[in-house]
Structures are given as structure tokens and as C-alpha cells.
Design a protein around this motif. Structure first.
Motif, PDB file in Angstrom:
ATOM      1  N   PHE A 135      28.237 -63.920 121.151  1.00 56.05           N
ATOM      2  CA  PHE A 135      28.952 -62.993 122.412  1.00 56.05           C
ATOM      3  C   PHE A 135      28.336 -61.706 122.192  1.00 56.05           C
ATOM      4  CE2 PHE A 135      31.771 -63.116 118.475  1.00 56.05           C
ATOM      5  CZ  PHE A 135      31.987 -61.622 118.309  1.00 56.05           C
ATOM      6  N   GLY A 136      28.687 -60.927 122.986  1.00 54.88           N
ATOM      7  CA  GLY A 136      28.260 -59.418 123.125  1.00 54.88           C
ATOM      8  C   GLY A 136      26.755 -59.497 123.125  1.00 54.88           C
ATOM      9  N   HIS A 137      26.066 -60.090 124.071  1.00 52.25           N
ATOM     10  CA  HIS A 137      24.538 -60.612 124.041  1.00 52.25           C
ATOM     11  C   HIS A 137      24.267 -60.531 125.673  1.00 52.25           C
ATOM     12  CE1 HIS A 137      20.522 -61.745 123.602  1.00 52.25           C
ATOM     13  NE2 HIS A 137      20.497 -61.047 122.596  1.00 52.25           N
ATOM     14  N   PRO A 138      23.240 -60.201 126.205  1.00 55.18           N
ATOM     15  CA  PRO A 138      22.810 -60.608 127.521  1.00 55.18           C
ATOM     16  C   PRO A 138      22.703 -61.966 127.659  1.00 55.18           C
ATOM     17  CG  PRO A 138      21.511 -58.661 126.683  1.00 55.18           C
ATOM     18  CD  PRO A 138      22.291 -58.905 125.870  1.00 55.18           C
ATOM     19  N   LEU A 139      22.444 -63.109 126.797  1.00 59.94           N
ATOM     20  CA  LEU A 139      21.926 -64.434 126.828  1.00 59.94           C
ATOM     21  C   LEU A 139      23.381 -64.972 126.461  1.00 59.94           C
ATOM     22  CD1 LEU A 139      18.528 -64.970 125.380  1.00 59.94           C
ATOM     23  CD2 LEU A 139      18.970 -64.484 127.573  1.00 59.94           C
ATOM     24  N   ALA A 140      24.337 -64.308 126.293  1.00 61.38           N
ATOM     25  CA  ALA A 140      25.609 -65.033 126.301  1.00 61.38           C
ATOM     26  C   ALA A 140      26.642 -64.995 127.396  1.00 61.38           C
ATOM     27  CB  ALA A 140      26.515 -64.605 124.895  1.00 61.38           C
ATOM     28  N   GLU A 141      26.042 -63.990 128.556  1.00 57.68           N
ATOM     29  CA  GLU A 141      27.055 -63.956 129.660  1.00 57.68           C
ATOM     30  C   GLU A 141      27.353 -65.452 130.296  1.00 57.68           C
ATOM     31  OE1 GLU A 141      24.789 -61.400 132.433  1.00 57.68           O
ATOM     32  OE2 GLU A 141      24.901 -59.739 130.945  1.00 57.68           O
ATOM     33  N   ALA A 142      26.934 -66.296 130.645  1.00 54.92           N
ATOM     34  CA  ALA A 142      27.324 -67.570 131.071  1.00 54.92           C
ATOM     35  C   ALA A 142      27.732 -68.602 130.262  1.00 54.92           C
ATOM     36  CB  ALA A 142      26.046 -67.931 132.167  1.00 54.92           C
ATOM     37  N   ALA A 143      27.106 -69.059 129.285  1.00 54.62           N
ATOM     38  CA  ALA A 143      27.083 -69.930 128.234  1.00 54.62           C
ATOM     39  C   ALA A 143      26.099 -69.858 127.126  1.00 54.62           C
ATOM     40  CB  ALA A 143      27.172 -71.390 128.763  1.00 54.62           C
ATOM     41  N   SER A 147      24.709 -74.056 127.297  1.00 55.22           N
ATOM     42  CA  SER A 147      24.101 -73.636 128.402  1.00 55.22           C
ATOM     43  C   SER A 147      23.137 -74.483 129.307  1.00 55.22           C
ATOM     44  CB  SER A 147      23.314 -72.380 128.043  1.00 55.22           C
ATOM     45  OG  SER A 147      22.259 -71.881 129.163  1.00 55.22           O
ATOM     46  N   GLU A 148      23.157 -74.589 130.538  1.00 56.55           N
ATOM     47  CA  GLU A 148      22.126 -75.620 131.393  1.00 56.55           C
ATOM     48  C   GLU A 148      20.794 -75.176 131.249  1.00 56.55           C
ATOM     49  OE1 GLU A 148      26.260 -74.713 133.446  1.00 56.55           O
ATOM     50  OE2 GLU A 148      24.950 -73.683 132.335  1.00 56.55           O
ATOM     51  N   ASP A 149      20.676 -73.971 130.833  1.00 59.33           N
ATOM     52  CA  ASP A 149      19.277 -73.251 130.510  1.00 59.33           C
ATOM     53  C   ASP A 149      18.734 -73.564 129.330  1.00 59.33           C
ATOM     54  OD1 ASP A 149      17.164 -71.422 130.202  1.00 59.33           O
ATOM     55  OD2 ASP A 149      17.713 -70.267 131.669  1.00 59.33           O
ATOM     56  N   GLU A 150      17.716 -74.392 129.171  1.00 63.33           N
ATOM     57  CA  GLU A 150      17.112 -74.803 127.937  1.00 63.33           C
ATOM     58  C   GLU A 150      16.532 -73.751 127.074  1.00 63.33           C
ATOM     59  OE1 GLU A 150      16.302 -77.731 125.036  1.00 63.33           O
ATOM     60  OE2 GLU A 150      17.686 -77.476 126.740  1.00 63.33           O
ATOM     61  N   PHE A 155      17.493 -70.280 122.169  1.00 64.99           N
ATOM     62  CA  PHE A 155      17.840 -69.154 121.658  1.00 64.99           C
ATOM     63  C   PHE A 155      18.982 -69.270 120.531  1.00 64.99           C
ATOM     64  CE2 PHE A 155      19.963 -65.170 121.382  1.00 64.99           C
ATOM     65  CZ  PHE A 155      18.841 -64.187 120.938  1.00 64.99           C
ATOM     66  N   TRP A 156      19.940 -69.629 120.986  1.00 65.21           N
ATOM     67  CA  TRP A 156      21.464 -69.843 120.334  1.00 65.21           C
ATOM     68  C   TRP A 156      21.094 -70.737 119.053  1.00 65.21           C
ATOM     69  CZ3 TRP A 156      23.565 -65.534 120.258  1.00 65.21           C
ATOM     70  CH2 TRP A 156      23.882 -64.750 121.457  1.00 65.21           C
ATOM     71  N   ILE A 157      20.435 -71.707 119.426  1.00 74.25           N
ATOM     72  CA  ILE A 157      20.124 -72.771 118.219  1.00 74.25           C
ATOM     73  C   ILE A 157      19.326 -72.166 117.156  1.00 74.25           C
ATOM     74  CG2 ILE A 157      19.003 -75.014 117.444  1.00 74.25           C
ATOM     75  CD1 ILE A 157      19.804 -75.924 120.224  1.00 74.25           C
ATOM     76  N   ARG A 158      18.454 -71.354 117.543  1.00 74.95           N
ATOM     77  CA  ARG A 158      17.742 -70.636 116.396  1.00 74.95           C
ATOM     78  C   ARG A 158      18.590 -69.818 115.656  1.00 74.95           C
ATOM     79  NH1 ARG A 158      13.869 -70.756 120.536  1.00 74.95           N
ATOM     80  NH2 ARG A 158      14.378 -68.343 121.182  1.00 74.95           N
ATOM     81  N   HIS A 159      19.482 -68.929 116.529  1.00 74.04           N
ATOM     82  CA  HIS A 159      20.320 -68.006 115.801  1.00 74.04           C
ATOM     83  C   HIS A 159      21.343 -68.624 114.743  1.00 74.04           C
ATOM     84  CE1 HIS A 159      23.188 -64.668 115.531  1.00 74.04           C
ATOM     85  NE2 HIS A 159      24.017 -65.471 115.830  1.00 74.04           N
ATOM     86  N   SER A 197      29.253 -83.089 130.562  1.00 75.73           N
ATOM     87  CA  SER A 197      27.981 -82.617 130.297  1.00 75.73           C
ATOM     88  C   SER A 197      27.806 -81.495 129.546  1.00 75.73           C
ATOM     89  CB  SER A 197      27.338 -82.205 131.665  1.00 75.73           C
ATOM     90  OG  SER A 197      27.006 -83.453 132.567  1.00 75.73           O
ATOM     91  N   PRO A 198      28.759 -80.071 129.796  1.00 77.51           N
ATOM     92  CA  PRO A 198      28.479 -79.048 128.713  1.00 77.51           C
ATOM     93  C   PRO A 198      28.766 -79.508 127.413  1.00 77.51           C
ATOM     94  CG  PRO A 198      29.829 -78.513 130.787  1.00 77.51           C
ATOM     95  CD  PRO A 198      29.617 -80.084 130.631  1.00 77.51           C
ATOM     96  N   ARG A 199      29.854 -80.700 127.082  1.00 76.93           N
ATOM     97  CA  ARG A 199      30.061 -80.839 125.913  1.00 76.93           C
ATOM     98  C   ARG A 199      28.965 -81.618 125.306  1.00 76.93           C
ATOM     99  NH1 ARG A 199      36.530 -81.710 127.210  1.00 76.93           N
ATOM    100  NH2 ARG A 199      37.131 -79.604 126.430  1.00 76.93           N
ATOM    101  N   ALA A 200      28.385 -82.635 125.938  1.00 76.23           N
ATOM    102  CA  ALA A 200      27.173 -83.241 125.613  1.00 76.23           C
ATOM    103  C   ALA A 200      26.003 -82.243 124.912  1.00 76.23           C
ATOM    104  CB  ALA A 200      26.792 -84.337 126.730  1.00 76.23           C
ATOM    105  N   ARG A 201      25.729 -81.142 125.723  1.00 77.38           N
ATOM    106  CA  ARG A 201      24.799 -80.246 125.573  1.00 77.38           C
ATOM    107  C   ARG A 201      25.313 -79.613 124.235  1.00 77.38           C
ATOM    108  NH1 ARG A 201      24.831 -79.576 131.242  1.00 77.38           N
ATOM    109  NH2 ARG A 201      26.332 -77.796 131.120  1.00 77.38           N
ATOM    110  N   LEU A 202      26.565 -79.198 124.118  1.00 79.93           N
ATOM    111  CA  LEU A 202      27.120 -78.690 122.749  1.00 79.93           C
ATOM    112  C   LEU A 202      26.772 -79.458 121.601  1.00 79.93           C
ATOM    113  CD1 LEU A 202      28.499 -76.503 121.184  1.00 79.93           C
ATOM    114  CD2 LEU A 202      30.741 -77.416 121.975  1.00 79.93           C
ATOM    115  N   LYS A 203      27.189 -80.714 121.625  1.00 83.25           N
ATOM    116  CA  LYS A 203      26.925 -81.876 120.662  1.00 83.25           C
ATOM    117  C   LYS A 203      25.525 -81.884 120.412  1.00 83.25           C
ATOM    118  CE  LYS A 203      27.480 -86.612 119.336  1.00 83.25           C
ATOM    119  NZ  LYS A 203      25.991 -86.724 119.093  1.00 83.25           N
ATOM    120  N   ALA A 204      24.463 -81.971 121.467  1.00 83.24           N
ATOM    121  CA  ALA A 204      23.090 -81.837 120.984  1.00 83.24           C
ATOM    122  C   ALA A 204      22.588 -80.728 120.538  1.00 83.24           C
ATOM    123  CB  ALA A 204      22.380 -82.276 122.621  1.00 83.24           C
ATOM    124  N   SER A 205      23.390 -79.647 120.837  1.00 85.68           N
ATOM    125  CA  SER A 205      22.720 -78.162 120.116  1.00 85.68           C
ATOM    126  C   SER A 205      22.985 -78.135 118.625  1.00 85.68           C
ATOM    127  CB  SER A 205      23.464 -77.200 120.859  1.00 85.68           C
ATOM    128  OG  SER A 205      22.988 -76.726 122.128  1.00 85.68           O
TER     129      SER A 205
END
Length: 421
Positions: A135-143, A147-150, A155-159, A197-205
Motif C-alpha cells: 500500500f502507499g505506492h503508485p502501483l497499489a492504487e487499484a490492486a 491485479s489484472e495488469d501482469e 512487481f508485487w510478487i518480486r517485492h 478471477s481476482p482470487r484466482a490471480r491472488l492464488k497464482a501470485s
């Protein structure tokens, strides 16, 4: 009456209930609480990546907020001198300490960016726990991890992977396990059309994060749920059911935050169930008030019930942390009040004749059970607590606030004046 006399009378009263006061004090002294660093600066951090977001808001404008590493560690040391026992420090990744010109983004963080914190922990005999800051980051504004944006998701996986390796460095240098807790602010303000779908992406992450090669004996990874937040009132991707199942399947810790559930839900009721299926459990003790989850912890009914369940369930299997932020009162006092409240609740639980109460329940002698529970509410806990503080070398209940007020005059007021110049 002197505190020693009050203590002897209290110990005698507890002995009549079958409680060994000295054993309770010895146990309490060995229970560490992971104290959250972010109370000291209103969750702002040092990396300047952006304003606090993700449904997080510290209200108030009390003077003296810490604005850098030197000030924050000074404030933490002051609070530690007023809190009995030996504890841990809980850091967020946004508190990296950068040399001039050496700042990196969150997906490039390394252990050296937290070496000052490791040195601080060594000086103060603290363990360190860690939290990726999603949170508190430009890349956290939506998800973030959903995120739908790979590119954002990666980025957040690497973090998160970088944070696990940083915690591994904590464990290596401090010779102690470190907890890494993953919480995300992903969700929707209004009714979703697609929950899956968002939960599937979270699981994959999360699956991808866990492909990282790290020493599970040194780093414990936890996942933390939330029922809602500001801007995500209708749907949170990381729900309790999602994380409870994910943690169980992947042998992670499920972290329960006492402010992250519906107002009629309590985590005290969840602890016993979770520990029947998990070897360990992590807790963030907070105080929910209506929609806001992060008020200063008090010695209230739910805090006492949480402590009772911790002691009944085996405190060695539970990692206890605090998590709240209040900018409307003195921030050092907020730390002291909250952590000491948790400790008082734990002491109350340790001074409770648990076996006697359980046996009355087993025999369905509910009248006697209720009567004894009410009797215990009037037990002389305060006399025992004062002696615990005295033995631990910290001020008692009527004394610690004077030290905070003196620190405010000597340090915090000058800090505010310098900021305004």
C-alpha cells in the motif's frame, strides 16, 4: 500499604483459587509481543513512495511524529523502557533505511537496506518480524497481487519475495525465526460481477512467491485477511476463508487481526478452532470501533478473552503482535498503553484457575462456573501487575505517564519546532 504487602495478600488470595502467582509471573516474562513500528509515524514510512492508501488512515495531528530512522528508533527505545518484558519489533518494508542516492523501489529491496534495524535489534535484544508493504505506492492504487495488469502483479510478487529474503537475513543475524506477514488492500467498493478471477490471480501470485528458495525453519510466512476497508467495502479479495484454506494447504500461518472482521465477530472464538488444524497461529491484536479496525488496544473484554484463549490453547503455538495507529494522542503513550494492556490481559489469564473452570464446564455445573467467573473479575490483579513491572525494571501504572510527558517536553516539542522552522 506497600506494594510488597499488597502483593503478598494478592498471592494468598490467588493461592486459595489454586493459582501459583510466581509461576504466572515467570511465564508472562517469557511471552514476547511483536511491537509494530508504524504507530510512531502514522504508517508513513521512509521510502516516500506515496500517500498512505489501501483503506489505511491515521487520524489526528498530535505533535512529535517521527520523521526519520533516528527519531523513530529513539521513540521506540523510549516506549521499550516503559514496557515490561523482552519483546520483538515488527517492521514494514516501507521503513527501509537508504543512504543518500541509494534509494530503490520496493521490488529491489535487500537486507542491507535494513541493516540499521538489525543493529538496533541487536542493541536492544529484540527479535524482528517483517511485512511486505503493499500500500502507499503508485502501483497499489487499484490492486496488487490480484491485479489484472501482469506487470503490476509481477512487481508485487518480486517485492514479497525480496521481503522473505530480508527476513531470512534477520533470522541469520539475530539467530531467531522471523515472521513475514502478507496483507493486501485489494478489493472493490461496490458489488462485484466476478469474485473468482481476482482470487484466482491472488492464488497464482502467492504460489509464485512461494517458489522462492528460502529456509522455512528461519522464516515463517503468514497471510492476513480483512473483511472490508475504506474503498473496498463490498468485496475483499483476501477474505478469511481464502487465506485460511490457502495457509492450511501450503503449511503457512494464518494471521487473525482482531479488527479485520465483522463487528459481531471476535477472533477469541476462532483461536481454538484454528489450532485444531494448524501447528501455529499468528495474531494482530487491535481494537475495532465500528468501521475502524486500528484503535489503541485497551484492557477490555475482547482483549481479555483473546488472552484467555492464548493461554488455554498453549501460548508457545501463537505469535502475538500489536497493530494499531493513533495520531490523536501521544504516540509513545499509545504504544505503552496498548502493549501493556495485552500483557495485563495475559497476566489475568495466567492467574485464572483454568483447570477448575474447565472441570466445572465438563460437569455442567454452570451456576458455579458463572459465579467463579464473576468472582475472578474482582481478583487483585493490579497488585500482581505492579510487582511484575517493578521486577522488570519499568515504572508502575501511576508512574510511566510522567516519563512520557517529560519526553514530550524534552524531545517531541523541540522536534515539532524544528520541523516548522
Amino acid at each position: 500499604m506497600a506494594s510488597s504487602e499488597r502483593f503478598q495478600l494478592a498471592a494468598a488470595d490467588y493461592a486459595l483459587l489454586g493459582v501459583d502467582v510466581e509461576a504466572a509471573l515467570n511465564t508472562l516474562a517469557g511471552i514476547p509481543i511483536s511491537i509494530h513500528c508504524w504507530q510512531g509515524d502514522d504508517v508513513i514510512g521512509f521510502d516516500g513512495a506515496g500517500a498512505v492508501s489501501g483503506g489505511i488512515q491515521a487520524t489526528g495531528n498530535y505533535p512529535g511524529r517521527a520523521r526519520n530512522f533516528t527519531q523513530l528508533k529513539q521513540d521506540i527505545e523510549t516506549a521499550l523502557r516503559l514496557i515490561p518484558g523482552q519483546h520483538r519489533l515488527n517492521l514494514h518494508a516501507s521503513y527501509a533505511v537508504f543512504e543518500p542516492g541509494q534509494k530503490v523501489d520496493r521490488d529491489q529491496l535487500k537486507p542491507e537496506h535494513f541493516q540499521p534495524w538489525i543493529d538496533f535489534a541487536k542493541e536492544n535484544g529484540l527479535g524482528l518480524d517483517f511485512n511486505p508493504t503493499l500500500f502507499g505506492h503508485p502501483l497499489a492504487e487499484a490492486a496488487t497481487l490480484s491485479s489484472e495488469d501482469e506487470a503490476i502483479r509481477q512487481f508485487w510478487i518480486r517485492h514479497c519475495q525480496a521481503c522473505i529474503k530480508i527476513a531470512e537475513a534477520f533470522a541469520d543475524q539475530l539467530e531467531d525465526t522471523s515472521l513475514v506477514n502478507i496483507w493486501i488492500p485489494d478489493g472493490l467498493k461496490d458489488i462485484p460481477a466476478d469474485r473468482t478471477s481476482p482470487r484466482a490471480r491472488l492464488k497464482a501470485s502467492l504460489d509464485q512467491i512461494l517458489t522462492l528458495d528460502y529456509d522455512r525453519s528461519k522464516v515463517k510466512v503468514a497471510v492476513e485477511s480483512k473483511v472490508f476497508g475504506i474503498g473496498i467495502e463490498s468485496y475483499t479479495v483476501g477474505s478469511h476463508e481464502f487465506y485460511m484454506n490457502y495457509a492450511a494447504r501450503n503449511q503457512l500461518l494464518c494471521l487473525l487481526d482482531s479488527g479485520h472482521y465483522h463487528p459481531t465477530e471476535t477472533i477469541s472464538d476462532k483461536i481454538s478452532s484454528m489450532l485444531l488444524f494448524s501447528d501455529e497461529l499468528a495474531l494482530h491484536i487491535s481494537r475495532p470501533v465500528r468501521w475502524d479496525s486500528d484503535h489503541v488496544v485497551l484492557y477490555d473484554d475482547e482483549t481479555r478473552q483473546i488472552a484467555q484463549e492464548i493461554i488455554r490453547s498453549d501460548v508457545r503455538r501463537i505469535r502475538i503482535a500489536t497493530d494499531y495507529f493513533d495520531a490523536s494522542i501521544n504516540r509513545i503513550a499509545a504504544w505503552v498503553i496498548g502493549v501493556r494492556s495485552v500483557q495485563k490481559a495475559l497476566l489475568n489469564a495466567l492467574l485464572t484457575p483454568q483447570a477448575t473452570l474447565a472441570e466445572l464446564q465438563r460437569q455442567r455445573r454452570f451456576t458455579e462456573l458463572m459465579a467463579l467467573q464473576e468472582q475472578l473479575k474482582m481478583a487483585p490483579l493490579g497488585a500482581v501487575w505492579d510487582v511484575f513491572c517493578q521486577r522488570q525494571g519499568v515504572p508502575g501504572e501511576s508512574e510511566w505517564l510522567k516519563e512520557v510527558q517529560d519526553y514530550e517536553c524534552r524531545v517531541l516539542a523541540k522536534r515539532e519546532e524544528e520541523e516548522q522552522v
